[in-house]
Design a protein around this motif. Sequence first.
Motif, PDB file in Angstrom:
ATOM      1  N   LEU A 190       3.841  14.872  -3.944  1.00 32.09           N
ATOM      2  CA  LEU A 190       4.885  13.851  -4.013  1.00 32.09           C
ATOM      3  C   LEU A 190       4.507  12.685  -3.107  1.00 32.09           C
ATOM      4  N   ASN A 191       5.109  11.543  -3.403  1.00 33.72           N
ATOM      5  CA  ASN A 191       4.902  10.372  -2.573  1.00 33.72           C
ATOM      6  C   ASN A 191       6.282   9.891  -2.139  1.00 33.72           C
ATOM      7  N   VAL A 192       6.689  10.318  -0.949  1.00 31.28           N
ATOM      8  CA  VAL A 192       8.034  10.047  -0.458  1.00 31.28           C
ATOM      9  C   VAL A 192       7.933   8.994   0.643  1.00 31.28           C
ATOM     10  N   VAL A 232      -1.612  -8.665  -2.456  1.00 35.12           N
ATOM     11  CA  VAL A 232      -2.646  -7.708  -2.832  1.00 35.12           C
ATOM     12  C   VAL A 232      -2.015  -6.323  -2.935  1.00 35.12           C
ATOM     13  N   ASP A 233      -2.140  -5.735  -4.117  1.00 35.45           N
ATOM     14  CA  ASP A 233      -1.609  -4.386  -4.347  1.00 35.45           C
ATOM     15  C   ASP A 233      -2.798  -3.443  -4.202  1.00 35.45           C
ATOM     16  N   THR A 234      -2.897  -2.808  -3.046  1.00 39.83           N
ATOM     17  CA  THR A 234      -4.105  -2.061  -2.691  1.00 39.83           C
ATOM     18  C   THR A 234      -3.942  -0.580  -2.990  1.00 39.83           C
ATOM     19  N   TRP A 235      -4.736  -0.079  -3.914  1.00 40.08           N
ATOM     20  CA  TRP A 235      -4.694   1.351  -4.213  1.00 40.08           C
ATOM     21  C   TRP A 235      -5.864   2.062  -3.526  1.00 40.08           C
ATOM     22  N   TRP A 236      -5.556   3.129  -2.853  1.00 36.41           N
ATOM     23  CA  TRP A 236      -6.586   3.987  -2.242  1.00 36.41           C
ATOM     24  C   TRP A 236      -5.934   5.232  -1.676  1.00 36.41           C
ATOM     25  N   GLN A 237      -6.740   6.096  -1.051  1.00 39.95           N
ATOM     26  CA  GLN A 237      -6.263   7.391  -0.572  1.00 39.95           C
ATOM     27  C   GLN A 237      -6.943   7.744   0.759  1.00 39.95           C
ATOM     28  N   THR A 238      -6.340   8.687   1.466  1.00 40.03           N
ATOM     29  CA  THR A 238      -6.933   9.178   2.720  1.00 40.03           C
ATOM     30  C   THR A 238      -8.399   9.523   2.501  1.00 40.03           C
ATOM     31  N   GLU A 239      -8.686  10.179   1.386  1.00 43.83           N
ATOM     32  CA  GLU A 239     -10.040  10.638   1.084  1.00 43.83           C
ATOM     33  C   GLU A 239     -11.007   9.487   0.819  1.00 43.83           C
ATOM     34  N   HIS A 295       4.646   8.559   2.012  1.00 44.27           N
ATOM     35  CA  HIS A 295       4.024   9.728   2.656  1.00 44.27           C
ATOM     36  C   HIS A 295       3.684  10.768   1.612  1.00 44.27           C
ATOM     37  N   ARG A 296       2.495  11.322   1.752  1.00 43.28           N
ATOM     38  CA  ARG A 296       2.047  12.346   0.799  1.00 43.28           C
ATOM     39  C   ARG A 296       2.583  13.692   1.186  1.00 43.28           C
ATOM     40  N   ILE A 297       3.258  14.344   0.272  1.00 45.70           N
ATOM     41  CA  ILE A 297       3.865  15.636   0.576  1.00 45.70           C
ATOM     42  C   ILE A 297       3.537  16.630  -0.532  1.00 45.70           C
ATOM     43  N   VAL A 300       0.816  -1.209   0.000  1.00 46.47           N
ATOM     44  CA  VAL A 300       0.000   0.000   0.000  1.00 46.47           C
ATOM     45  C   VAL A 300       0.852   1.262   0.000  1.00 46.47           C
ATOM     46  N   GLY A 301       0.302   2.315  -0.553  1.00 52.32           N
ATOM     47  CA  GLY A 301       0.875   3.647  -0.377  1.00 52.32           C
ATOM     48  C   GLY A 301       1.549   4.218  -1.598  1.00 52.32           C
ATOM     49  N   GLU A 302       2.036   3.389  -2.494  1.00 51.17           N
ATOM     50  CA  GLU A 302       2.735   3.864  -3.685  1.00 51.17           C
ATOM     51  C   GLU A 302       2.802   2.703  -4.669  1.00 51.17           C
ATOM     52  N   PRO A 303       3.126   3.001  -5.894  1.00 45.59           N
ATOM     53  CA  PRO A 303       3.242   1.906  -6.857  1.00 45.59           C
ATOM     54  C   PRO A 303       4.351   0.947  -6.429  1.00 45.59           C
ATOM     55  N   ILE A 304       4.119  -0.343  -6.559  1.00 44.61           N
ATOM     56  CA  ILE A 304       5.175  -1.311  -6.237  1.00 44.61           C
ATOM     57  C   ILE A 304       5.849  -1.728  -7.549  1.00 44.61           C
ATOM     58  N   GLY A 327      -6.526  12.557  -8.548  1.00 44.84           N
ATOM     59  CA  GLY A 327      -5.181  13.142  -8.577  1.00 44.84           C
ATOM     60  C   GLY A 327      -4.137  12.162  -9.090  1.00 44.84           C
ATOM     61  N   ASP A 328      -4.555  10.921  -9.375  1.00 39.84           N
ATOM     62  CA  ASP A 328      -3.632   9.904  -9.893  1.00 39.84           C
ATOM     63  C   ASP A 328      -3.867   9.650 -11.377  1.00 39.84           C
ATOM     64  N   GLY A 329      -2.802   9.224 -12.040  1.00 44.08           N
ATOM     65  CA  GLY A 329      -2.917   8.749 -13.405  1.00 44.08           C
ATOM     66  C   GLY A 329      -3.040   7.229 -13.376  1.00 44.08           C
ATOM     67  N   LYS A 360      -3.573  -0.101 -13.590  1.00 43.65           N
ATOM     68  CA  LYS A 360      -2.219   0.099 -13.074  1.00 43.65           C
ATOM     69  C   LYS A 360      -2.111   1.579 -12.744  1.00 43.65           C
ATOM     70  N   ILE A 361      -1.737   1.893 -11.520  1.00 44.44           N
ATOM     71  CA  ILE A 361      -1.637   3.293 -11.108  1.00 44.44           C
ATOM     72  C   ILE A 361      -0.263   3.805 -11.525  1.00 44.44           C
ATOM     73  N   THR A 362      -0.237   4.932 -12.230  1.00 43.89           N
ATOM     74  CA  THR A 362       1.049   5.422 -12.722  1.00 43.89           C
ATOM     75  C   THR A 362       1.631   6.524 -11.842  1.00 43.89           C
ATOM     76  N   GLY A 363       0.882   7.000 -10.873  1.00 37.68           N
ATOM     77  CA  GLY A 363       1.406   8.021  -9.946  1.00 37.68           C
ATOM     78  C   GLY A 363       0.621   9.318 -10.028  1.00 37.68           C
ATOM     79  N   ARG A 364       0.978  10.265  -9.163  1.00 39.63           N
ATOM     80  CA  ARG A 364       0.226  11.512  -9.082  1.00 39.63           C
ATOM     81  C   ARG A 364       0.427  12.341 -10.351  1.00 39.63           C
ATOM     82  N   VAL A 365      -0.642  13.005 -10.755  1.00 42.38           N
ATOM     83  CA  VAL A 365      -0.538  13.889 -11.913  1.00 42.38           C
ATOM     84  C   VAL A 365      -0.573  15.356 -11.454  1.00 42.38           C
TER      85      VAL A 365
HETATM   86  C1  WTA Z   1      -0.601   6.553  -3.838  1.00 44.10           C
HETATM   87  C2  WTA Z   1      -2.546   5.939   1.306  1.00 44.10           C
HETATM   88  C3  WTA Z   1       0.067   3.065  -6.477  1.00 44.10           C
HETATM   89  C4  WTA Z   1      -1.482   7.270  -4.845  1.00 44.10           C
HETATM   90  C5  WTA Z   1      -3.496   4.753   1.434  1.00 44.10           C
HETATM   91  C6  WTA Z   1      -2.544   7.913  -3.968  1.00 44.10           C
HETATM   92  C7  WTA Z   1      -0.664   4.153  -4.595  1.00 44.10           C
HETATM   93  C8  WTA Z   1      -1.769   8.258  -2.730  1.00 44.10           C
HETATM   94  C9  WTA Z   1      -1.116   2.937  -4.048  1.00 44.10           C
HETATM   95  C10 WTA Z   1      -2.636   8.322  -1.506  1.00 44.10           C
HETATM   96  C11 WTA Z   1      -0.905   1.741  -4.820  1.00 44.10           C
HETATM   97  C12 WTA Z   1      -1.582   4.553  -2.671  1.00 44.10           C
HETATM   98  N1  WTA Z   1      -0.307   1.871  -6.017  1.00 44.10           N
HETATM   99  N2  WTA Z   1      -0.082   4.210  -5.798  1.00 44.10           N
HETATM  100  N3  WTA Z   1      -1.251   0.536  -4.381  1.00 44.10           N
HETATM  101  N4  WTA Z   1      -1.678   3.223  -2.860  1.00 44.10           N
HETATM  102  N5  WTA Z   1      -0.957   5.130  -3.710  1.00 44.10           N
HETATM  103  O1  WTA Z   1      -3.661   9.514   1.063  1.00 44.10           O
HETATM  104  O2  WTA Z   1      -0.716   8.238  -5.514  1.00 44.10           O
HETATM  105  O3  WTA Z   1      -1.504   8.676   2.078  1.00 44.10           O
HETATM  106  O4  WTA Z   1      -3.132   9.056  -4.552  1.00 44.10           O
HETATM  107  O5  WTA Z   1      -3.272   7.126   1.229  1.00 44.10           O
HETATM  108  O6  WTA Z   1      -0.798   7.214  -2.599  1.00 44.10           O
HETATM  109  O7  WTA Z   1      -1.875   8.502  -0.348  1.00 44.10           O
HETATM  110  P1  WTA Z   1      -2.570   8.525   1.063  1.00 44.10           P
END
Ligand code: WTA
Length: 638
Positions: free
Chosen positions: A510-512, A400-407, A515-517, A376-380, A489-491, A501-506
């Motif tokens: 930043l995703n460091v 499991v490659d879980t994509w989601w956001q705080t929102e 962590h979202r920055i 979780v959190g960024e593209p693997i 906000g993601d591509g 496939k999530i390509t990252g923020r557009v």
């Molecule tokens: C990125 C974290 C690719 C994405 C749960 C998103 C991901 C941002 C993935 C949200 C994933 C999170 N693959 N990118 N599996 N999971 N992201 O709000 O850019 O801290 O918009 O939530 O992390 O970060 P947040």
Amino acid sequence: MSYPYQINSFEQYKEMYARSVQQPQNFWADIASNFKWRRKWDKVLEWDFNNYNVAWFKGAKLNITENCLDRHLEKLGNKPAIIWEPNSPDEHHRILTYNDLYQKVTQFANVLKNNGVKKGDTICLYMGMIPELAIAVLACARIGAIHSVIFGGFSAKSIADRLVNANAKFIITCDGAFRGGKDIPLKSLIDDALESVDFIEKVIVCTRTRTPVSMLKGRDVWWEDEIKKVETLGMAPAVAEEMDAEDPLFILYTSGSTGKPKGVVHTCAGYMVYTNYTFVNVFNYKQGDVYFCTADIGWITGHSYIVYGPLSAGATTVMFEGIPTYPDAGRFWDLVDKHRVNILYTAPTAIRSLMSYGEEPLKGKDLSTLKVLGSVGEPINEEAWNWYHEKIGKGKCPIVDTWWQTENGGILISNLAGVTPDKPSWATLPLPGVQPCIMDEKGNEIEGPGQGNLCMKFPWPSIIRTTWGDHERCKQTYFAAYPGHYFTGDGAMRDENGNYKITGRVDDVLNVSGHRIGTAEVENAINLHAGVVESAVVGYPHEIKGQGIYAFVIYNGTHNADDENLIRKDITATVTRIIGPISKPDKIQFVTGLPKTRSGKIMRRILRKIAENDVDNLGDTSALLNSEVVEDIKKGKL
Ligand code: WTA
């Protein structure tokens, strides 16, 4: 506890998905009927993405803690709810059964009440990863107070900004927090924050590190003393407050592309139903499984998948105070071995970092209990995926490659462990109830395979309700770019089978290290340094962190002007002071000018390319006001 809504085959997933789109209200009503309600809803869903407004399970009454605690006591009372592993392996771990957790939460809820906390008050939690943090979160929910957890890596200034925005009257903190070899003086940071904030009524301080702290009479009280008081009073366990489905449960601050962090608001019923549903289905949780999510409760992953999702499902959740590399890079594997972990959920940045230590730290560690791995959190990237799969999962555990956001509150796109196929570096398919789409630059939906900006067409139960105190900002940020749609906000890319496939923020986020920055926030902090004229911050690929922070800075100060490294340290110290250590730039390049358009806007695209070392592809620079600076910046690249 059984989960009648657990999906067991790919076929069943397809059926459920189709039903969730055709009859969303019936679909979610069936799932919601498995929870404990004081009163059932009048209407499952009301929504409007144009003039943003959404309500799930309207009219229902509940308390989320009755679903996380009370309802489990009869059958699962003696089952471990939380297994807590301390920072130092020399200290003993703690196990809290559901009975223990119920007792502690209802007792601390009384402490909150005794200290004047009322339903609807906001409380800021600034604590380390100790069981008392989970207890405090649940105690707030028990009495209907809105919790706002702040991650321990934020500065006093960031805390103060959040206290003001959330209008918090109460704080729960610790003397300090252990993290690896460090001892973070949490209470002292709170004291610094309170230099500029005068509306805090009570600060409750929990003992952890025994770091000396100042305790202000009338305002600061010790957690332990307050517990003794309620014991002496012989108070009965706090009864759960009856909450409306749409009452706020918590605020969690997150960074966007502009301005200060915004307070994402989640509400009681929808958040409960969705985090539980996704926990049970994505990880294919079976009663008895030991589940370990390595996130911090200061972030959304910890809220949804250490606390609320697992506990509402009656699961055993492991909570770890420390970091993956302390005392050595075998710590995660020690934990898996020691606590017989079946499901491990972590971030690509941790995997990449542990990978770099080779196989030595894995020696002698029994990982045979593992069944499911999560990311979780960024593209693997594929290399990390393969290492995780082979070395940790021994080739037998689905990832499991879980994509989601705080929102989003919960996982939106992911394979379901062992149920739907995985595809390295692809998040794959949407969860039932989730309707993603891909938009082109002009705002038209792309059908079939393609690539563009990721949006959602339909609400799911734990979608953001508002940004605290500023609903307009919520509308503008998420619902203005593509009218009638939630913009992530993601591509993303979609293949012929509907996998994403999530390509990252557009945007400029930043995703460091997961962590979202917000780049604008870092720039504002750098610009506060006395010698800085202007700055521009972009991301660049970083082997371990995923992205690193690259700052281009125009400096005209005289102090230390002959030693660039000293200035860099001063700028870094400024950012640490203003935002916190998590936003420290990795690289600072001094420049004489920043490339600007004729309207005075910084051309970040060019700076991004330079930071990425892609200098032969800068594109057309003729529209620049000052194209001559580009050559200089290229020459000075770090
Ligand atoms: C990125 C974290 C690719 C994405 C749960 C998103 C991901 C941002 C993935 C949200 C994933 C999170 N693959 N990118 N599996 N999971 N992201 O709000 O850019 O801290 O918009 O939530 O992390 O970060 P947040």
